[in-house]
Design a protein around this motif. Structure first.
Motif, PDB file in Angstrom:
ATOM      1  N   VAL A  64       0.838  -1.200   0.000  1.00  0.00           N
ATOM      2  CA  VAL A  64       0.000   0.000   0.000  1.00  0.00           C
ATOM      3  C   VAL A  64       0.876   1.254   0.000  1.00  0.00           C
ATOM      4  O   VAL A  64       0.597   2.226  -0.707  1.00  0.00           O
ATOM      5  CB  VAL A  64      -0.944  -0.001   1.220  1.00  0.00           C
ATOM      6  N   LEU A  65       1.956   1.232   0.777  1.00  0.00           N
ATOM      7  CA  LEU A  65       2.824   2.409   0.869  1.00  0.00           C
ATOM      8  C   LEU A  65       3.459   2.756  -0.474  1.00  0.00           C
ATOM      9  O   LEU A  65       3.610   3.938  -0.802  1.00  0.00           O
ATOM     10  CB  LEU A  65       3.913   2.181   1.922  1.00  0.00           C
ATOM     11  N   VAL A  66       3.843   1.732  -1.256  1.00  0.00           N
ATOM     12  CA  VAL A  66       4.437   2.016  -2.574  1.00  0.00           C
ATOM     13  C   VAL A  66       3.380   1.992  -3.675  1.00  0.00           C
ATOM     14  O   VAL A  66       3.692   2.000  -4.859  1.00  0.00           O
ATOM     15  CB  VAL A  66       5.586   1.035  -2.900  1.00  0.00           C
ATOM     16  N   ARG A  67       2.147   1.934  -3.290  1.00  0.00           N
ATOM     17  CA  ARG A  67       0.979   1.986  -4.177  1.00  0.00           C
ATOM     18  C   ARG A  67       0.975   0.889  -5.240  1.00  0.00           C
ATOM     19  O   ARG A  67       0.577   1.122  -6.384  1.00  0.00           O
ATOM     20  CB  ARG A  67       0.840   3.364  -4.814  1.00  0.00           C
ATOM     21  N   LEU A  96       9.390   6.109  -4.931  1.00  0.00           N
ATOM     22  CA  LEU A  96       8.886   4.973  -4.165  1.00  0.00           C
ATOM     23  C   LEU A  96       9.446   3.688  -4.759  1.00  0.00           C
ATOM     24  O   LEU A  96       8.930   3.157  -5.741  1.00  0.00           O
ATOM     25  CB  LEU A  96       7.349   4.950  -4.205  1.00  0.00           C
ATOM     26  N   GLN A  97      10.513   3.184  -4.170  1.00  0.00           N
ATOM     27  CA  GLN A  97      11.191   2.010  -4.695  1.00  0.00           C
ATOM     28  C   GLN A  97      11.053   0.821  -3.747  1.00  0.00           C
ATOM     29  O   GLN A  97      10.747   0.981  -2.567  1.00  0.00           O
ATOM     30  CB  GLN A  97      12.666   2.319  -4.935  1.00  0.00           C
ATOM     31  N   MET A  98      11.324  -0.370  -4.293  1.00  0.00           N
ATOM     32  CA  MET A  98      11.147  -1.599  -3.522  1.00  0.00           C
ATOM     33  C   MET A  98      12.306  -2.553  -3.769  1.00  0.00           C
ATOM     34  O   MET A  98      12.785  -2.689  -4.895  1.00  0.00           O
ATOM     35  CB  MET A  98       9.822  -2.263  -3.911  1.00  0.00           C
ATOM     36  N   ILE A  99      12.773  -3.197  -2.694  1.00  0.00           N
ATOM     37  CA  ILE A  99      13.739  -4.288  -2.783  1.00  0.00           C
ATOM     38  C   ILE A  99      12.981  -5.566  -2.445  1.00  0.00           C
ATOM     39  O   ILE A  99      12.337  -5.657  -1.394  1.00  0.00           O
ATOM     40  CB  ILE A  99      14.915  -4.087  -1.811  1.00  0.00           C
ATOM     41  N   PHE A 100      13.065  -6.555  -3.322  1.00  0.00           N
ATOM     42  CA  PHE A 100      12.235  -7.745  -3.189  1.00  0.00           C
ATOM     43  C   PHE A 100      12.926  -8.834  -2.371  1.00  0.00           C
ATOM     44  O   PHE A 100      14.151  -8.880  -2.247  1.00  0.00           O
ATOM     45  CB  PHE A 100      11.879  -8.285  -4.577  1.00  0.00           C
ATOM     46  N   GLN A 101      12.105  -9.740  -1.840  1.00  0.00           N
ATOM     47  CA  GLN A 101      12.605 -10.823  -1.006  1.00  0.00           C
ATOM     48  C   GLN A 101      13.519 -11.763  -1.779  1.00  0.00           C
ATOM     49  O   GLN A 101      14.585 -12.145  -1.304  1.00  0.00           O
ATOM     50  CB  GLN A 101      11.433 -11.612  -0.411  1.00  0.00           C
ATOM     51  N   ASP A 102      13.094 -12.160  -2.972  1.00  0.00           N
ATOM     52  CA  ASP A 102      13.848 -13.133  -3.762  1.00  0.00           C
ATOM     53  C   ASP A 102      14.481 -12.433  -4.951  1.00  0.00           C
ATOM     54  O   ASP A 102      13.818 -12.202  -5.967  1.00  0.00           O
ATOM     55  CB  ASP A 102      12.914 -14.248  -4.243  1.00  0.00           C
ATOM     56  N   PRO A 103      15.764 -12.081  -4.863  1.00  0.00           N
ATOM     57  CA  PRO A 103      16.376 -11.334  -5.970  1.00  0.00           C
ATOM     58  C   PRO A 103      16.443 -12.135  -7.260  1.00  0.00           C
ATOM     59  O   PRO A 103      16.427 -11.559  -8.345  1.00  0.00           O
ATOM     60  CB  PRO A 103      17.776 -11.004  -5.435  1.00  0.00           C
ATOM     61  N   MET A 104      16.510 -13.458  -7.156  1.00  0.00           N
ATOM     62  CA  MET A 104      16.615 -14.252  -8.382  1.00  0.00           C
ATOM     63  C   MET A 104      15.366 -14.116  -9.238  1.00  0.00           C
ATOM     64  O   MET A 104      15.442 -14.026 -10.459  1.00  0.00           O
ATOM     65  CB  MET A 104      16.865 -15.726  -8.041  1.00  0.00           C
ATOM     66  N   ALA A 162      17.454  -0.101  -6.769  1.00  0.00           N
ATOM     67  CA  ALA A 162      16.548   0.785  -6.025  1.00  0.00           C
ATOM     68  C   ALA A 162      17.188   2.136  -5.737  1.00  0.00           C
ATOM     69  O   ALA A 162      16.562   3.183  -5.919  1.00  0.00           O
ATOM     70  CB  ALA A 162      16.121   0.111  -4.724  1.00  0.00           C
ATOM     71  N   VAL A 163      18.447   2.143  -5.298  1.00  0.00           N
ATOM     72  CA  VAL A 163      19.062   3.413  -4.892  1.00  0.00           C
ATOM     73  C   VAL A 163      19.562   4.220  -6.085  1.00  0.00           C
ATOM     74  O   VAL A 163      19.830   5.417  -5.941  1.00  0.00           O
ATOM     75  CB  VAL A 163      20.215   3.181  -3.892  1.00  0.00           C
ATOM     76  N   ALA A 164      19.679   3.588  -7.264  1.00  0.00           N
ATOM     77  CA  ALA A 164      20.185   4.305  -8.441  1.00  0.00           C
ATOM     78  C   ALA A 164      19.323   5.498  -8.800  1.00  0.00           C
ATOM     79  O   ALA A 164      19.804   6.469  -9.390  1.00  0.00           O
ATOM     80  CB  ALA A 164      20.276   3.348  -9.632  1.00  0.00           C
ATOM     81  N   LEU A 165      18.043   5.441  -8.452  1.00  0.00           N
ATOM     82  CA  LEU A 165      17.119   6.537  -8.771  1.00  0.00           C
ATOM     83  C   LEU A 165      17.098   7.616  -7.686  1.00  0.00           C
ATOM     84  O   LEU A 165      16.339   8.578  -7.792  1.00  0.00           O
ATOM     85  CB  LEU A 165      15.710   5.972  -8.960  1.00  0.00           C
ATOM     86  N   ASN A 166      17.929   7.419  -6.640  1.00  0.00           N
ATOM     87  CA  ASN A 166      17.962   8.373  -5.529  1.00  0.00           C
ATOM     88  C   ASN A 166      16.551   8.630  -4.986  1.00  0.00           C
ATOM     89  O   ASN A 166      16.085   9.781  -4.909  1.00  0.00           O
ATOM     90  CB  ASN A 166      18.606   9.694  -5.970  1.00  0.00           C
ATOM     91  N   PRO A 167      15.845   7.569  -4.573  1.00  0.00           N
ATOM     92  CA  PRO A 167      14.456   7.719  -4.134  1.00  0.00           C
ATOM     93  C   PRO A 167      14.364   8.345  -2.752  1.00  0.00           C
ATOM     94  O   PRO A 167      15.365   8.461  -2.026  1.00  0.00           O
ATOM     95  CB  PRO A 167      13.957   6.273  -4.104  1.00  0.00           C
ATOM     96  N   ALA A 168      13.155   8.730  -2.389  1.00  0.00           N
ATOM     97  CA  ALA A 168      12.904   9.215  -1.030  1.00  0.00           C
ATOM     98  C   ALA A 168      12.572   8.063  -0.091  1.00  0.00           C
ATOM     99  O   ALA A 168      12.859   8.133   1.104  1.00  0.00           O
ATOM    100  CB  ALA A 168      11.746  10.216  -1.043  1.00  0.00           C
ATOM    101  N   PHE A 169      11.983   6.994  -0.647  1.00  0.00           N
ATOM    102  CA  PHE A 169      11.482   5.894   0.187  1.00  0.00           C
ATOM    103  C   PHE A 169      11.790   4.557  -0.455  1.00  0.00           C
ATOM    104  O   PHE A 169      11.680   4.392  -1.676  1.00  0.00           O
ATOM    105  CB  PHE A 169       9.962   6.026   0.353  1.00  0.00           C
ATOM    106  N   ILE A 170      12.192   3.588   0.379  1.00  0.00           N
ATOM    107  CA  ILE A 170      12.422   2.222  -0.080  1.00  0.00           C
ATOM    108  C   ILE A 170      11.667   1.263   0.821  1.00  0.00           C
ATOM    109  O   ILE A 170      11.739   1.356   2.055  1.00  0.00           O
ATOM    110  CB  ILE A 170      13.918   1.867  -0.091  1.00  0.00           C
TER     111      ILE A 170
END
Length: 275
Positions: free
Chosen positions: A62-65, A96-104, A167-175
Motif C-alpha cells: 500500500v505504501l508504494v501503491r 517509491l522504490q522496492m527491494i524484493f525478497q527473492d532477488p533471483m 533501487a538506490v540508483a534513482l535516488n528515491p525518497a522511500f524504499i
C-alpha cells in the motif's frame, strides 16, 4: 523526531477471499488492514513485524501503491496518494522504490547486471544511465566488472546487492525492503544489513523494513510497528518496545526468537566486502 514522510490515517483494506469464491458473482471480501494510523519519520528505518498473515507485506505494498485502499488516507509528503490512478502516480514512482525478497525472481535472467540497474534510470529519462548504474554498483560494494555478469553467475548476497543498487540508483525518497535477508546465510545477512544502514545514513533514505525476525529488526531499525491480524498492537522506538514490550503478541515474538546484542560496535566490526 523527524518530520513524517508518510502519514497514514484510519487505513482500511479489504481484498477478495479467493478461497471462498462462489460459482457466480464476486468473491466475498476479507478485511486485511483494519484502521491503521501511524507516521513514518523521514530519514529513519522503521521495522514492520508480525507473524505470517498479520498484514505487514500488504501494508508495504500500500505504501508504494502497488495496492490501493478501501478507505482512509496515505499521505506522502502531505499529499494523499491512496486513490491516485497510474497516470497520477507516475511522477511519484521514482521516489517509491522496492527491494524484493527473492532477488533471483526479481532480476531478469536474460539481462546483464549493468542493464538491470540502468533500465529504471533510462525509463525516467535520466542522463548517463550507464555511468549512474556503475556508480550504484560501486555504492553497494560491487565492482564495475559485475555489470557484464548475469544474475545466475552471482551468489545470493551479490544478487541482493544488485537489487539494492537498482533501487538506490534513482535516488528515491522511500524504499520498501520486504524480507530481503530471509533467504541469505548469516554472513550475507550481516553484509546486507550493514550496507542498508550505511545507505540510509548516507542518502537520508526513509525505509520500511518488513521482517518476521525481531533480531533483524532490532539490528537495523530505529523504530518498529508490531502487527497482528491487520492491526497495530504496539509501536515505538526499538529499544523501548524490545526492552519493555506491552502486548502479548510482542512478548510471544520476542520469546520465539533470540535477540543478540548488535550495537554500533557490532556494525563497525562488519566490513562491507568489495567484490
Amino acid at each position: 523526531m523527524a518530520e513524517p514522510l508518510f502519514s497514514v490515517r484510519d487505513l482500511h483494506l479489504a481484498l477478495p477471499d479467493m478461497t471462498r469464491k462462489p460459482l457466480f458473482g464476486p468473491a466475498p471480501r476479507i478485511e486485511i488492514l483494519k484502521g491503521l494510523s501511524f507516521d513514518l519519520p523521514a530519514g529513519e528505518i522503521t521495522g514492520i513485524v508480525g507473524e505470517s498473515g498479520s498484514g505487514k507485506s500488504t501494508l508495504g505494498r500500500v505504501l508504494v501503491r502497488l495496492l490501493g485502499v478501501s478507505s482512509g488516507q496515505v499521505l506522502f509528503r502531505g499529499k494523499d496518494i491512496s486513490h491516485l490512478d497510474e497516470v497520477q502516480l507516475k511522477p511519484l514512482r521514482r521516489d517509491l522504490q522496492m527491494i524484493f525478497q527473492d532477488p533471483m525472481s526479481s532480476l531478469n535472467p536474460r539481462h546483464t547486471v549493468g542493464r538491470i540497474v540502468a533500465s529504471p534510470i533510462k525509463r525516467y529519462g535520466i542522463d548517463a544511465p550507464e555511468k549512474k548504474a556503475y556508480e550504484a554498483l560501486e555504492r553497494v560494494g560491487l565492482s564495475t566488472a559485475f555489470a557484464k555478469r548475469y544474475p545466475h553467475e552471482l551468489s545470493g548476497g551479490q544478487r541482493q546487492r544488485v537489487g539494492i543498487a537498482r533501487a538506490v540508483a534513482l535516488n528515491p525518497a522511500f524504499i520498501l525492503a520486504d524480507e530481503i535477508v530471509s533467504g541469505l546465510d548469516v554472513s550475507s545477512q550481516a553484509q546486507v544489513l550493514t550496507l542498508l544502514r550505511g545507505l540510509a545514513a548516507d542518502m537520508n533514505l526513509t525505509i520500511a523494513f518488513i521482517s518476521h525476525d525481531l533480531s533483524v529488526i532490532r539490528t537495523v531499525c530505529s523504530q518498529v510497528m508490531v502487527l497482528n491480524r491487520g492491526e497495530i498492537v504496539e509501536a515505538g522506538r526499538c529499544d523501548q518496545v524490545f526492552d519493555a514490550p506491552q502486548s502479548e503478541v510482542t512478548h510471544a515474538l520476542i520469546d520465539a526468537i533470540p535477540l543478540p546484542e548488535m550495537d554500533d560496535e557490532w556494525f563497525d566490526s562488519i566490513k562491507l566486502d568489495k567484490v
